[in-house]
Design a protein around this motif. Sequence first.
Motif, PDB file in Angstrom:
ATOM      1  N   ALA A   1     -11.816  -8.484 -15.168  1.00 39.99           N
ATOM      2  CA  ALA A   1     -12.074  -7.836 -16.463  1.00 39.99           C
ATOM      3  C   ALA A   1     -12.750  -6.482 -16.261  1.00 39.99           C
ATOM      4  CB  ALA A   1     -12.935  -8.742 -17.342  1.00 39.99           C
ATOM      5  N   ALA A   2     -13.717  -6.420 -15.352  1.00 42.37           N
ATOM      6  CA  ALA A   2     -14.431  -5.165 -15.097  1.00 42.37           C
ATOM      7  C   ALA A   2     -13.521  -4.132 -14.427  1.00 42.37           C
ATOM      8  CB  ALA A   2     -15.663  -5.431 -14.229  1.00 42.37           C
ATOM      9  N   LYS A   3     -12.751  -4.546 -13.437  1.00 43.66           N
ATOM     10  CA  LYS A   3     -11.871  -3.608 -12.713  1.00 43.66           C
ATOM     11  C   LYS A   3     -10.864  -2.953 -13.646  1.00 43.66           C
ATOM     12  CE  LYS A   3     -11.994  -5.960  -8.228  1.00 43.66           C
ATOM     13  NZ  LYS A   3     -12.767  -5.005  -7.466  1.00 43.66           N
ATOM     14  N   PHE A   4     -10.363  -3.708 -14.635  1.00 43.18           N
ATOM     15  CA  PHE A   4      -9.332  -3.183 -15.511  1.00 43.18           C
ATOM     16  C   PHE A   4      -9.855  -2.778 -16.884  1.00 43.18           C
ATOM     17  CE2 PHE A   4      -6.282  -6.030 -12.945  1.00 43.18           C
ATOM     18  CZ  PHE A   4      -6.262  -5.098 -11.911  1.00 43.18           C
ATOM     19  N   GLY A   5     -11.167  -2.852 -17.075  1.00 43.90           N
ATOM     20  CA  GLY A   5     -11.768  -2.400 -18.336  1.00 43.90           C
ATOM     21  C   GLY A   5     -11.342  -3.223 -19.539  1.00 43.90           C
ATOM     22  N   ILE A   6     -11.131  -4.529 -19.347  1.00 41.99           N
ATOM     23  CA  ILE A   6     -10.708  -5.397 -20.450  1.00 41.99           C
ATOM     24  C   ILE A   6     -11.943  -6.088 -21.029  1.00 41.99           C
ATOM     25  CG2 ILE A   6      -9.264  -7.350 -21.127  1.00 41.99           C
ATOM     26  CD1 ILE A   6      -7.514  -6.753 -18.664  1.00 41.99           C
ATOM     27  N   PRO A   7     -12.190  -5.920 -22.319  1.00 42.34           N
ATOM     28  CA  PRO A   7     -13.354  -6.577 -22.923  1.00 42.34           C
ATOM     29  C   PRO A   7     -13.231  -8.095 -22.871  1.00 42.34           C
ATOM     30  CG  PRO A   7     -12.111  -5.329 -24.588  1.00 42.34           C
ATOM     31  CD  PRO A   7     -11.423  -5.132 -23.277  1.00 42.34           C
ATOM     32  N   VAL A   8     -14.365  -8.747 -22.642  1.00 45.56           N
ATOM     33  CA  VAL A   8     -14.407 -10.205 -22.523  1.00 45.56           C
ATOM     34  C   VAL A   8     -14.780 -10.834 -23.865  1.00 45.56           C
ATOM     35  CG1 VAL A   8     -15.599 -12.150 -21.414  1.00 45.56           C
ATOM     36  CG2 VAL A   8     -15.007 -10.111 -20.076  1.00 45.56           C
TER      37      VAL A   8
ATOM     38  N   GLY B   1     -27.281 -14.456 -21.679  1.00 46.76           N
ATOM     39  CA  GLY B   1     -27.391 -14.525 -20.225  1.00 46.76           C
ATOM     40  C   GLY B   1     -26.098 -14.128 -19.528  1.00 46.76           C
ATOM     41  N   LEU B   2     -24.972 -14.592 -20.035  1.00 48.43           N
ATOM     42  CA  LEU B   2     -23.679 -14.206 -19.458  1.00 48.43           C
ATOM     43  C   LEU B   2     -23.441 -12.717 -19.640  1.00 48.43           C
ATOM     44  CD1 LEU B   2     -21.526 -17.257 -20.551  1.00 48.43           C
ATOM     45  CD2 LEU B   2     -22.042 -16.581 -18.193  1.00 48.43           C
ATOM     46  N   ARG B   3     -23.789 -12.197 -20.804  1.00 52.49           N
ATOM     47  CA  ARG B   3     -23.588 -10.755 -21.075  1.00 52.49           C
ATOM     48  C   ARG B   3     -24.442  -9.891 -20.144  1.00 52.49           C
ATOM     49  NH1 ARG B   3     -23.212  -6.306 -20.661  1.00 52.49           N
ATOM     50  NH2 ARG B   3     -23.155  -4.657 -22.196  1.00 52.49           N
ATOM     51  N   ASN B   4     -25.655 -10.306 -19.855  1.00 52.66           N
ATOM     52  CA  ASN B   4     -26.580  -9.490 -19.086  1.00 52.66           C
ATOM     53  C   ASN B   4     -26.637  -9.809 -17.597  1.00 52.66           C
ATOM     54  OD1 ASN B   4     -27.277  -8.158 -21.448  1.00 52.66           O
ATOM     55  ND2 ASN B   4     -28.948  -9.566 -21.892  1.00 52.66           N
ATOM     56  N   TYR B   5     -25.837 -10.740 -17.142  1.00 56.09           N
ATOM     57  CA  TYR B   5     -25.887 -11.172 -15.735  1.00 56.09           C
ATOM     58  C   TYR B   5     -25.531 -10.032 -14.781  1.00 56.09           C
ATOM     59  CZ  TYR B   5     -25.057 -14.112 -11.637  1.00 56.09           C
ATOM     60  OH  TYR B   5     -25.096 -14.680 -10.394  1.00 56.09           O
ATOM     61  N   ARG B   6     -24.580  -9.204 -15.161  1.00 54.98           N
ATOM     62  CA  ARG B   6     -24.178  -8.046 -14.350  1.00 54.98           C
ATOM     63  C   ARG B   6     -24.134  -6.804 -15.240  1.00 54.98           C
ATOM     64  NH1 ARG B   6     -18.902  -9.968 -10.967  1.00 54.98           N
ATOM     65  NH2 ARG B   6     -18.016  -8.320 -12.202  1.00 54.98           N
ATOM     66  N   ASP B   7     -24.146  -5.655 -14.605  1.00 51.18           N
ATOM     67  CA  ASP B   7     -24.138  -4.394 -15.355  1.00 51.18           C
ATOM     68  C   ASP B   7     -22.734  -3.932 -15.758  1.00 51.18           C
ATOM     69  OD1 ASP B   7     -26.893  -4.178 -15.226  1.00 51.18           O
ATOM     70  OD2 ASP B   7     -26.846  -3.002 -13.380  1.00 51.18           O
ATOM     71  N   ASP B   8     -21.708  -4.504 -15.151  1.00 51.92           N
ATOM     72  CA  ASP B   8     -20.368  -4.012 -15.447  1.00 51.92           C
ATOM     73  C   ASP B   8     -19.669  -4.838 -16.508  1.00 51.92           C
ATOM     74  OD1 ASP B   8     -20.004  -6.293 -13.957  1.00 51.92           O
ATOM     75  OD2 ASP B   8     -18.609  -5.415 -12.542  1.00 51.92           O
TER      76      ASP B   8
END
Length: 142
Positions: free
Chosen positions: A109-116, A135-142
């Motif tokens: 999702a991050a590599k292709f810029g697809i919203p989750v 928590g899932l939203r903030n787990y990573r910055d990308d």
Amino acid sequence: GSVACCPALFLSAPASGSGKTTITACLARLLHRHGKRVRVFKFGPDYLDPQILERGSKAPVVQLDLWMAGEEWCKQQIYRAVTEGKADFVLVEGAMGLYDGNDCSADLAAKFGIPVVLVMDVRAMAQTAAAVAVGLRNYRDD
């Protein structure tokens, strides 16, 4: 290379068994009923889910796997769906939980810029559902 664009969503969850396939298939069918050409992809190797997703979307489902096929191949499959398949909408269903595995759903999702879109089974939860989602939203910055 060329740029192709259409709306896309990546449906993921905290874990397997959360309803991702049901929601993705239903959303694909709804879009199809509204005259949209929907292309659905399944992240990771899977036997059953693509069959269910094909029934919902009325189109073949391609499986995307960063580890087995590589980023470039995955990118090419989505590009072909939009250009050759003339997709109006792309849906990608994740595997297991959003961050599970070395090449996880969140990576694609991050590599292709697809919203989750987070699919959660919130039975027997109240405020904890929000804590898990945040928590899932903030787990990573990308």
